[in-house]
Write an enzyme that holds these catalytic residues in place. Structure first.
Site, PDB file in Angstrom:
ATOM      1  N   PRO A 171     -29.899  35.903 -51.801  1.00 33.99           N
ATOM      2  CA  PRO A 171     -30.830  36.373 -52.795  1.00 33.99           C
ATOM      3  C   PRO A 171     -30.506  37.345 -53.397  1.00 33.99           C
ATOM      4  O   PRO A 171     -31.924  37.302 -54.261  1.00 33.99           O
ATOM      5  CB  PRO A 171     -31.244  37.810 -51.510  1.00 33.99           C
ATOM      6  CG  PRO A 171     -30.328  38.474 -50.539  1.00 33.99           C
ATOM      7  CD  PRO A 171     -28.954  37.203 -51.094  1.00 33.99           C
ATOM      8  N   TYR A 172     -29.599  37.367 -54.197  1.00 34.90           N
ATOM      9  CA  TYR A 172     -29.865  37.837 -55.285  1.00 34.90           C
ATOM     10  C   TYR A 172     -30.330  37.328 -56.543  1.00 34.90           C
ATOM     11  O   TYR A 172     -30.953  37.817 -57.502  1.00 34.90           O
ATOM     12  CB  TYR A 172     -27.937  37.012 -56.060  1.00 34.90           C
ATOM     13  CG  TYR A 172     -27.160  38.211 -57.088  1.00 34.90           C
ATOM     14  CD1 TYR A 172     -27.820  39.817 -57.472  1.00 34.90           C
ATOM     15  CD2 TYR A 172     -26.816  38.020 -58.066  1.00 34.90           C
ATOM     16  CE1 TYR A 172     -26.953  39.892 -58.404  1.00 34.90           C
ATOM     17  CE2 TYR A 172     -26.055  38.204 -59.610  1.00 34.90           C
ATOM     18  CZ  TYR A 172     -26.423  39.130 -59.269  1.00 34.90           C
ATOM     19  OH  TYR A 172     -26.004  40.469 -60.543  1.00 34.90           O
ATOM     20  N   GLY A 173     -30.324  35.559 -56.853  1.00 38.58           N
ATOM     21  CA  GLY A 173     -31.132  35.234 -57.811  1.00 38.58           C
ATOM     22  C   GLY A 173     -32.429  35.404 -57.958  1.00 38.58           C
ATOM     23  O   GLY A 173     -33.146  35.922 -59.092  1.00 38.58           O
TER      24      GLY A 173
END
Length: 276
Positions: A171-173
């Site tokens: 989920p970083y992006g």
């Protein structure tokens, strides 16, 4: 002006995630520029103390205040803002740097992409909570004193838009895409108040704690030095950047040999986004 000048004398900055990597470089850079700095970390107290020790060794002991605080906890954010005002009497600059990266999903994220449905829900929530909710809670706690003063800076540390779209970067992006949306919306909410909101990003993979330990030396050799963000940071934090809001600055596009106004304009990348 140079990064070592006293251009920020009298200003007070709060840097979340200030114990390592980009945060450490920004804390020391702000101190060198004359600012007083509150540096926070959620758990890494030893790293904070090490940065504070470096600051004391440079003669900045009275202007550094390390503080353990978790940006995902509203009460910690309120306590941090209040402690900054109690210690230094003002809060001029908030740097939302604290973040959780892809290594919490997998140590092999650079070579073996994890598909979104393979990410544990608790990991997804932790990254989003830190990278999206944390900046909101910190900004919410800091803005009232900035509005009262009629001047302030919120600087959100972001990343390349290409990385936001990279396969396997959930989920970083998505968290950083949300942060850039927050940046643009908050800039409009604060228009005309003297408080600006901008995004700052290194411009490429950077040698920080978000890079897995097992990365090859060949890859490490191409990582950016965290110090790269300091020149544009100091410009954004200064009165020279008055009126600049809702923009994103890419640090590796900054040219220190140029006049800073020219360097800043050359480092602004709003493609696919655009100022308010």
């Amino acid at each position: 002006m140079t990064a070592g000048s006293e251009r920020l004398a009298g200003k007070v900055a709060l840097v979340t995630g200030g114990g390592r990597g980009l945060g450490r470089s920004m804390v020391l850079g702000l101190l060198r520029a004359g600012a007083s700095v509150v540096a926070t970390a959620a758990r890494e107290q030893a790293e904070l103390e090490q940065v504070a020790g470096e600051a004391r060794g440079m003669g900045y002991g009275e202007r550094i205040y390390p503080l353990t605080a978790d940006v995902t906890r509203e009460e910690d954010c309120v306590r941090t803002a209040e402690a900054t005002l109690a210690r230094f009497g003002r809060l001029d600059v908030l740097v939302n740097n604290a973040g959780r990266g892809m290594k919490y999903v997998s140590e092999a994220f650079l070579t073996e992409p994890t598909r979104f449905w393979e990410v544990a829900p608790e990991t997804w929530r932790m990254v989003i909570d830190t990278n999206v909710n944390g900046p909101f809670l910190m900004a919410r706690a800091a803005v009232p004193s900035m509005l009262q003063a009629g001047w302030g800076r919120i600087i959100n540390i972001s990343m390349n838009q290409e990385t936001m779209r990279r396969r396997g970067f959930s989920p970083y992006g998505p968290s950083k895409a949300a942060l850039e949306s927050e940046t643009l919306i908050w800039a409009q909410d604060l228009a005309g108040t003297g408080v600006t909101v901008n995004a700052l990003l290194p411009g490429g993979a950077t040698l920080t704690g978000m890079i897995p330990r097992g990365v090859s030396e060949a890859v490490r050799a191409h990582l950016l030095d965290p110090e790269i963000v300091v020149p544009p940071l100091l410009w954004l934090a200064s009165t020279q950047a008055d009126g600049v809001t809702g923009r994103r600055l890419v640090a590796n596009q900054w040219r220190s040999e140029l006049d800073e106004t020219v360097a800043a304009e050359g480092s602004m990348d709003d493609a696919g986004w655009g100022p308010p």
